[in-house]
Design a protein around this motif. Structure first.
Motif, PDB file in Angstrom:
ATOM      1  N   UNK A   1       0.828  -1.204   0.000  1.00  0.00           N
ATOM      2  CA  UNK A   1       0.000   0.000   0.000  1.00  0.00           C
ATOM      3  C   UNK A   1       0.867   1.259   0.000  1.00  0.00           C
ATOM      4  N   UNK A   2       1.992   1.195   0.721  1.00  0.00           N
ATOM      5  CA  UNK A   2       2.887   2.353   0.799  1.00  0.00           C
ATOM      6  C   UNK A   2       3.488   2.664  -0.569  1.00  0.00           C
ATOM      7  N   UNK A   3       3.882   1.612  -1.324  1.00  0.00           N
ATOM      8  CA  UNK A   3       4.450   1.822  -2.650  1.00  0.00           C
ATOM      9  C   UNK A   3       3.415   2.423  -3.596  1.00  0.00           C
ATOM     10  N   UNK A   4       2.190   1.956  -3.450  1.00  0.00           N
ATOM     11  CA  UNK A   4       1.094   2.474  -4.277  1.00  0.00           C
ATOM     12  C   UNK A   4       0.904   3.970  -4.010  1.00  0.00           C
ATOM     13  N   UNK A   5       0.996   4.355  -2.745  1.00  0.00           N
ATOM     14  CA  UNK A   5       0.860   5.771  -2.367  1.00  0.00           C
ATOM     15  C   UNK A   5       1.996   6.605  -2.935  1.00  0.00           C
ATOM     16  N   UNK A   6       3.215   6.060  -2.890  1.00  0.00           N
ATOM     17  CA  UNK A   6       4.382   6.787  -3.424  1.00  0.00           C
ATOM     18  C   UNK A   6       4.219   7.029  -4.920  1.00  0.00           C
ATOM     19  N   UNK A   7       3.757   6.001  -5.659  1.00  0.00           N
ATOM     20  CA  UNK A   7       3.555   6.143  -7.101  1.00  0.00           C
ATOM     21  C   UNK A   7       2.525   7.230  -7.398  1.00  0.00           C
ATOM     22  N   UNK A   8       1.401   7.202  -6.677  1.00  0.00           N
ATOM     23  CA  UNK A   8       0.355   8.205  -6.881  1.00  0.00           C
ATOM     24  C   UNK A   8       0.853   9.613  -6.553  1.00  0.00           C
ATOM     25  N   UNK A   9       1.606   9.719  -5.457  1.00  0.00           N
ATOM     26  CA  UNK A   9       2.145  11.025  -5.071  1.00  0.00           C
ATOM     27  C   UNK A   9       3.132  11.543  -6.122  1.00  0.00           C
ATOM     28  N   UNK A  10       3.953  10.654  -6.642  1.00  0.00           N
ATOM     29  CA  UNK A  10       4.942  11.049  -7.650  1.00  0.00           C
ATOM     30  C   UNK A  10       4.254  11.605  -8.891  1.00  0.00           C
ATOM     31  N   UNK A  11       3.234  10.900  -9.366  1.00  0.00           N
ATOM     32  CA  UNK A  11       2.494  11.358 -10.542  1.00  0.00           C
ATOM     33  C   UNK A  11       1.815  12.690 -10.261  1.00  0.00           C
ATOM     34  N   UNK A  12       1.213  12.808  -9.080  1.00  0.00           N
ATOM     35  CA  UNK A  12       0.515  14.039  -8.714  1.00  0.00           C
ATOM     36  C   UNK A  12       1.482  15.222  -8.630  1.00  0.00           C
ATOM     37  N   UNK A  13       2.606  15.021  -7.946  1.00  0.00           N
ATOM     38  CA  UNK A  13       3.600  16.098  -7.791  1.00  0.00           C
ATOM     39  C   UNK A  13       4.198  16.473  -9.138  1.00  0.00           C
ATOM     40  N   UNK A  14       4.386  15.493 -10.011  1.00  0.00           N
ATOM     41  CA  UNK A  14       4.919  15.745 -11.355  1.00  0.00           C
ATOM     42  C   UNK A  14       4.066  16.780 -12.091  1.00  0.00           C
ATOM     43  N   UNK A  48      10.334  16.403  -3.287  1.00  0.00           N
ATOM     44  CA  UNK A  48      10.910  15.104  -2.927  1.00  0.00           C
ATOM     45  C   UNK A  48      10.440  14.663  -1.539  1.00  0.00           C
ATOM     46  N   UNK A  49      10.445  15.603  -0.587  1.00  0.00           N
ATOM     47  CA  UNK A  49      10.013  15.278   0.777  1.00  0.00           C
ATOM     48  C   UNK A  49       8.556  14.820   0.796  1.00  0.00           C
ATOM     49  N   UNK A  50       7.723  15.486  -0.008  1.00  0.00           N
ATOM     50  CA  UNK A  50       6.300  15.134  -0.031  1.00  0.00           C
ATOM     51  C   UNK A  50       6.072  13.740  -0.617  1.00  0.00           C
ATOM     52  N   UNK A  51       7.010  13.271  -1.460  1.00  0.00           N
ATOM     53  CA  UNK A  51       6.866  11.949  -2.084  1.00  0.00           C
ATOM     54  C   UNK A  51       7.406  10.842  -1.184  1.00  0.00           C
ATOM     55  N   UNK A  52       8.565  11.069  -0.582  1.00  0.00           N
ATOM     56  CA  UNK A  52       9.262   9.981   0.102  1.00  0.00           C
ATOM     57  C   UNK A  52       8.692   9.646   1.485  1.00  0.00           C
ATOM     58  N   UNK A  53       7.858  10.522   2.042  1.00  0.00           N
ATOM     59  CA  UNK A  53       7.281  10.247   3.363  1.00  0.00           C
ATOM     60  C   UNK A  53       5.753  10.233   3.263  1.00  0.00           C
ATOM     61  N   UNK A  54       5.158   9.070   2.941  1.00  0.00           N
ATOM     62  CA  UNK A  54       3.706   8.972   2.755  1.00  0.00           C
ATOM     63  C   UNK A  54       2.899   9.281   4.009  1.00  0.00           C
TER      64      UNK A  54
END
Length: 224
Positions: A1-14, A48-54
């Motif tokens: 679930x954590x990896x899924x959140x990181x992927x979503x955050x990365x796309x969103x922040x992009x 980066x901080x917003x992505x790496x710490x879900x």
């Protein structure tokens, strides 16, 4: 679930960052000034901080990015209105080479060494410093090189008219540039007389005035 959140955050922040830099203007994605560089690093760090710490809410970091965006837009607006603000925010160009002569005092002031100079001269396909009419260190750190050419010159300064608009605005944001006029061997009185011939009496209504290669003035007046 954590990896899924990181992927979503990365796309969103992009997509957020694409929007942020678009809003800052095309200038931001070209050559960066010192301020642009600092703001870009801070935005990247917050992203980066917003992505790496879900576990931390993204909104906390997006607020910081939003504040930086507003500061940059505000300073860009002030820069459009004031030359002094532009010089404080972006710095101003420095003449490093003039008529084949290296200005070592200006180089020391800008902490710009001879290795940097020679490297950028080679990048501009310049073999000899004596071939350079003007070497201008821009606020981005890039060296703009104007080579000497056999062309018609002004009577007093000996500067090719074809090169003058690139270097010497004689009016900028309604203010007469006395130092540039002096370099051209001209005076404010001469400039005002030339403007009157063109039917222009108020220099404050002029956004930009330069000298064309045939010796005439190019004038851009403020929009009503």
């Amino acid at each position: 679930m954590e990896y899924y959140t990181i992927v979503l955050r990365t796309v969103f922040v992009y997509f957020i960052l694409i929007g942020v830099f678009r809003m800052m203007g095309k200038r931001e994605i070209g050559k960066l000034s010192v301020l642009d560089f600092v703001v870009s690093i801070m935005i990247a760090e917050l992203a980066v901080i917003s992505i790496e710490d879900p576990k931390v809410p993204m909104l906390k970091h997006l607020i910081g990015i939003g504040v930086l965006l507003l500061i940059q837009i505000f300073l860009a607006f002030l820069s459009l209105k004031s030359k002094k603000v532009r010089e404080i925010v972006d710095g101003k160009p420095s003449i490093i080479i003039e008529n084949g002569h290296i200005n070592e005092t200006e180089m020391k002031k800008q902490r710009y060494n001879f290795d940097d100079l020679l490297t950028q001269l080679r990048e501009n396909n310049v073999k000899n410093v004596t071939d350079v009419e003007f070497g201008i260190l821009e606020s981005t750190g890039k060296l703009s090189v104007i080579k000497k050419e056999d062309s018609e010159t002004t009577g007093e300064s000996g500067l090719p008219y074809s090169e003058l608009p690139l270097v010497f605005p004689v009016i900028l944001d309604g203010k007469i540039q006395e130092d540039h006029l002096k370099k051209l061997g001209k005076t404010a009185l001469w400039l005002r007389q030339e403007l009157r011939k063109m039917g222009i009496r108020d220099t404050k209504k002029i956004t930009l005035c330069t000298i064309n290669k045939n010796g005439t003035l190019y004038v851009d007046q403020k929009d009503d």
